[in-house]
Design an enzyme around this catalytic site. Structure first.
Site, mmCIF file in Angstrom:
data_model
loop_
_atom_site.group_PDB
_atom_site.id
_atom_site.type_symbol
_atom_site.label_atom_id
_atom_site.label_comp_id
_atom_site.label_asym_id
_atom_site.label_seq_id
_atom_site.Cartn_x
_atom_site.Cartn_y
_atom_site.Cartn_z
ATOM 1 N N TYR A 30 -4.129 1.844 0.217
ATOM 2 C CA TYR A 30 -3.645 0.458 0.230
ATOM 3 C C TYR A 30 -4.718 -0.496 0.714
ATOM 4 C CZ TYR A 30 -3.143 0.166 5.338
ATOM 5 O OH TYR A 30 -3.397 0.107 6.692
ATOM 6 N N ARG A 49 -13.891 -1.485 -0.942
ATOM 7 C CA ARG A 49 -13.352 -0.496 -0.012
ATOM 8 C C ARG A 49 -12.237 0.306 -0.676
ATOM 9 N NH1 ARG A 49 -11.086 -2.430 5.744
ATOM 10 N NH2 ARG A 49 -9.490 -3.367 4.402
ATOM 11 N N HIS A 99 2.323 20.441 -3.141
ATOM 12 C CA HIS A 99 1.126 19.919 -2.498
ATOM 13 C C HIS A 99 -0.050 19.678 -3.444
ATOM 14 C CE1 HIS A 99 3.361 20.911 1.109
ATOM 15 N NE2 HIS A 99 2.439 20.297 1.847
ATOM 16 N N LYS A 143 -8.503 4.079 3.994
ATOM 17 C CA LYS A 143 -7.304 3.249 4.168
ATOM 18 C C LYS A 143 -6.164 3.857 3.348
ATOM 19 C CE LYS A 143 -6.305 -1.686 4.820
ATOM 20 N NZ LYS A 143 -6.245 -1.632 6.286
ATOM 21 N N GLU A 175 -11.018 2.154 17.977
ATOM 22 C CA GLU A 175 -10.509 0.886 17.453
ATOM 23 C C GLU A 175 -9.122 0.644 18.018
ATOM 24 O OE1 GLU A 175 -10.253 1.118 13.184
ATOM 25 O OE2 GLU A 175 -9.628 3.212 13.227
ATOM 26 N N LEU A 199 -11.826 2.503 10.835
ATOM 27 C CA LEU A 199 -11.763 1.837 9.542
ATOM 28 C C LEU A 199 -12.897 0.824 9.462
ATOM 29 C CD1 LEU A 199 -10.128 1.422 6.900
ATOM 30 C CD2 LEU A 199 -9.038 -0.506 8.057
#
Length: 275
Positions: A30, A49, A99, A143, A175, A199
């Site tokens: 996302y 990204r 999976h 992300k 972070e 990130l």
């Protein structure tokens, strides 16, 4: 107005499949984009990204980056969004629960806009935080939709009456639950290097560019929770929080316990990037 799969539609008309791998595996990626004055901020950086994350998790994007950019711009226009955010996610698609990657599933894109004003009061007044053990997986640079650890961390902050947590691995600051963290010490800016433990924030990158332009020394190196508590200033950076001062961590004032001069200057310069 939303975008789902291959078309724009109303939210009520979207039918999500229980077989979507994003639902039962978190198998997706996302991005969240900020919109200022009807324009998507740092769109190209976000899309690059997105491409990197997709490549790392071996997910084929359903459209080219150029087309995704067009879709998001059109979505902003259709919703007449002037100030807010655009959320988009891409899952690996629909398939019976197993999976391994499905051979036939096609990636699914979902995107929508939310009208959100800039959190001016919080940006100006600052926040308080607590430290919290970083127990996430070791690919925090990606992300993805796997955000339960971040959810638990954010809730821990709220349970303690503060707004954010500063994550650390055995004392080394990484972070926050939904933002990057930086500190000022003796006139230099410190932040964790952009490796697999954090990130690679878009706003983080903008702030580092601004620091260089202001001739503020930048040190991309890890620092400890003890060093953070002894910092002259500290702040978080992120798409929705911009540059927000941290006034207190674990009940200890950072510096004078008020937004610092370097933070204020970076905030001023940041606003100039979109105004």
């Amino acid at each position: 107005m939303y975008f789902y799969k291959n078309e724009f539609m109303n939210k009520a008309d979207i039918q999500l499949s229980p077989d979507d791998r994003g639902y039962y595996f978190g198998d997706g990626i996302y991005e969240v984009f900020r919109v200022y004055q009807g324009q998507i901020y740092e769109q190209e950086a976000h899309l690059q990204r997105l491409q990197r994350t997709a490549s790392e998790v071996r997910l084929t994007l359903p459209f080219t980056l150029h087309r995704i950019g067009q879709i998001l711009t059109e979505l902003v226009d259709k919703n007449k969004l002037l100030e807010g955010t655009v959320y988009m996610q891409i899952t690996r698609g629909e398939a019976p629960r197993a999976h391994p990657f499905p051979a036939q599933a096609e990636p699914i894109m979902l995107a929508y806009c939310t009208e959100v004003p800039r959190p001016v009061a919080t940006i100006h007044n600052g926040i308080k935080a607590i430290t919290f053990a970083d127990i996430r997986w070791l690919r925090c640079d990606l992300k993805t939709l796997n955000l339960l650890p971040n959810v638990m961390a954010k809730q821990a902050a709220l349970d303690h009456g503060v707004q954010e947590v500063v994550l650390h691995r055995e004392g080394t600051v990484t972070e926050c639950s939904a933002s990057n963290v930086m500190m000022i010490k003796d006139g230099a800016l410190y932040t964790h290097p952009a490796n697999h433990l954090i990130l690679h924030g878009i706003t983080r990158a903008v702030v580092l560019r601004l620091a260089h332009s202001l001739e503020i020394p930048v040190k991309e190196e890890a620092f400890t929770t003890e060093q953070l508590l002894a910092a002259d200033e500290a702040f978080i950076t992120g798409t929705t929080v911009e540059i927000t001062p941290i006034l207190e961590v674990d009940g200890h004032a950072i510096g004078a316990g008020t937004p610092g001069a370097f933070t204020r200057k970076l905030q001023e310069e940041f606003v100039r990037t979109f105004s």
